[in-house]
Write an enzyme that holds these catalytic residues in place. Structure first.
Site, mmCIF file in Angstrom:
data_model
loop_
_atom_site.group_PDB
_atom_site.id
_atom_site.type_symbol
_atom_site.label_atom_id
_atom_site.label_comp_id
_atom_site.label_asym_id
_atom_site.label_seq_id
_atom_site.Cartn_x
_atom_site.Cartn_y
_atom_site.Cartn_z
ATOM 1 N N ASP A 184 -35.101 -13.547 32.873
ATOM 2 C CA ASP A 184 -33.953 -13.401 33.773
ATOM 3 C C ASP A 184 -34.305 -12.399 34.854
ATOM 4 O OD1 ASP A 184 -30.672 -14.158 33.075
ATOM 5 O OD2 ASP A 184 -31.119 -12.819 34.756
ATOM 6 N N ASN B 35 -32.906 -23.017 33.354
ATOM 7 C CA ASN B 35 -31.445 -22.933 33.367
ATOM 8 C C ASN B 35 -30.901 -22.002 34.452
ATOM 9 O OD1 ASN B 35 -28.641 -22.646 31.917
ATOM 10 N ND2 ASN B 35 -29.490 -20.569 31.952
ATOM 11 N N TYR C 235 -24.728 -26.881 46.096
ATOM 12 C CA TYR C 235 -24.817 -26.976 44.632
ATOM 13 C C TYR C 235 -25.028 -28.438 44.219
ATOM 14 C CZ TYR C 235 -23.640 -25.924 39.749
ATOM 15 O OH TYR C 235 -23.677 -25.778 38.375
ATOM 16 N N LYS D 95 -28.324 -29.980 42.388
ATOM 17 C CA LYS D 95 -28.215 -30.528 41.021
ATOM 18 C C LYS D 95 -28.600 -32.002 40.969
ATOM 19 C CE LYS D 95 -27.040 -26.733 38.899
ATOM 20 N NZ LYS D 95 -28.000 -26.093 37.982
ATOM 21 N N THR E 220 -18.002 -19.269 32.198
ATOM 22 C CA THR E 220 -19.110 -18.297 32.179
ATOM 23 C C THR E 220 -18.889 -17.376 33.380
ATOM 24 O OG1 THR E 220 -20.521 -19.550 33.667
ATOM 25 C CG2 THR E 220 -20.728 -20.078 31.319
#
Ligand code: NAD
Length: 246
Positions: free
Chosen positions: A36, A85, A151, A155, A186
């Protein structure tokens, strides 16, 4: 314990879906490399997951990703699986007004970041005799969503990249699939969708009556990484409670 003795990396493993995936894989016996840009977040998740180690890694940095995976190999000697991810959300703004800097940033992390990760991972997986990759797409990889041009474009592209890698590396025993979650609470989604009433409305749009949980997405990801999915590659897998069924 489907992943006993397997080394699996998870980018964006310090929060949200990545955190749930790290914990699921560690719970099934994997040694997880939690990668990360936020090292403190990765360290927290690694310590909570147990069988995991944290690495600072910025997916926008091509050379930095090769270097970070070099540290994983130095520590563990091999790589058996990878979950790409890491991603960001962004504002809801129609296309003609969509800010150029948000476009560039979103594509850099959500698309080019997956490409950089794949370039670093593929030779390592091949060197170990093969493995499995999961790229995190979204329902926005299969349908449009007003206000999120960057986005949605990223994707969709992740699914094309996934299919291409599956075709290129199948002969080297590497499978590559995409996961397409619906809305999950999240830090990413809660940054834009702050009103609890929005979530009640979103729940009602699903055939199941609810949005997905991080654990739901982790379960699909673990399946795709496992030998249970030995005949599954080059495809996109919805975890969407039926929201895209109509
Ligand atoms: P999150 O914000 O909770 O976690 C994202 C993680 O990625 C964070 O730990 C962050 O530090 C890390 N990250 C950001 N930029 C990075 C970079 N340049 N290099 C390395 N790490 C970086 O988000 P989330 O909701 O868990 O999303 C994870 C993935 O799932 C994203 O790709 C997102 O697009 C996708 N997704 C999320 C949802 C949802 O509803 N939450 C739905 C579909 C798809």
């Amino acid at each position: 314990m489907r992943f006993s003795g397997k080394v699996i990396s998870v980018t964006g493993g310090g929060s949200g879906l990545g955190e749930a995936i790290v914990k699921r894989l560690a719970g099934e016996g994997a040694l997880v490399a939690v990668m990360d840009i936020d090292l403190a977040a990765a360290e927290r998740v690694a310590s909570e997951a147990g069988s995991a180690r944290a690495y600072r890694a910025d997916v926008t940095d091509a050379a930095g990703m090769v270097e970070a995976f070099g540290r994983v190999i130095a520590d563990h000697g091999r790589l058996d699986g990878a979950v790409n991810n890491a991603g960001i959300g962004g504002p809801f703004i129609p296309t003609a007004d969509y800010p150029l800097d948000w476009w560039d940033r979103t594509l850099a992390i959500n698309l080019t970041g997956v490409f950089h990760s794949l370039r670093a991972e593929l030779p390592l997986l091949a060197a170990g005799g093969g493995g499995a990759i999961v790229n995190m797409s979204s329902i926005c990889g299969l349908i449009g969503q007003a206000g999120t041009a960057a986005y949605v474009a990223a994707k969709h592209a992740v699914i094309g990249l996934t299919k291409t890698v599956a075709l290129e590396y199948g002969a080297q025993n590497i499978r590559c699939n995409a996961v397409c979650p619906t809305y999950v609470q999240t830090p990413l989604t809660l940054a834009e969708l702050k009103d609890p009433a929005i979530w009640t409305e979103l729940d009602a749009r699903h055939a199941t009556g609810h949005c997905a949980s991080p654990e739901d997405v982790a379960a699909m990801t673990a399946f795709l990484l496992s030998s249970d999915a030995r005949s599954v590659t080059g495809s996109a897998h919805l975890v969407d409670g039926g929201i895209t069924a109509s």
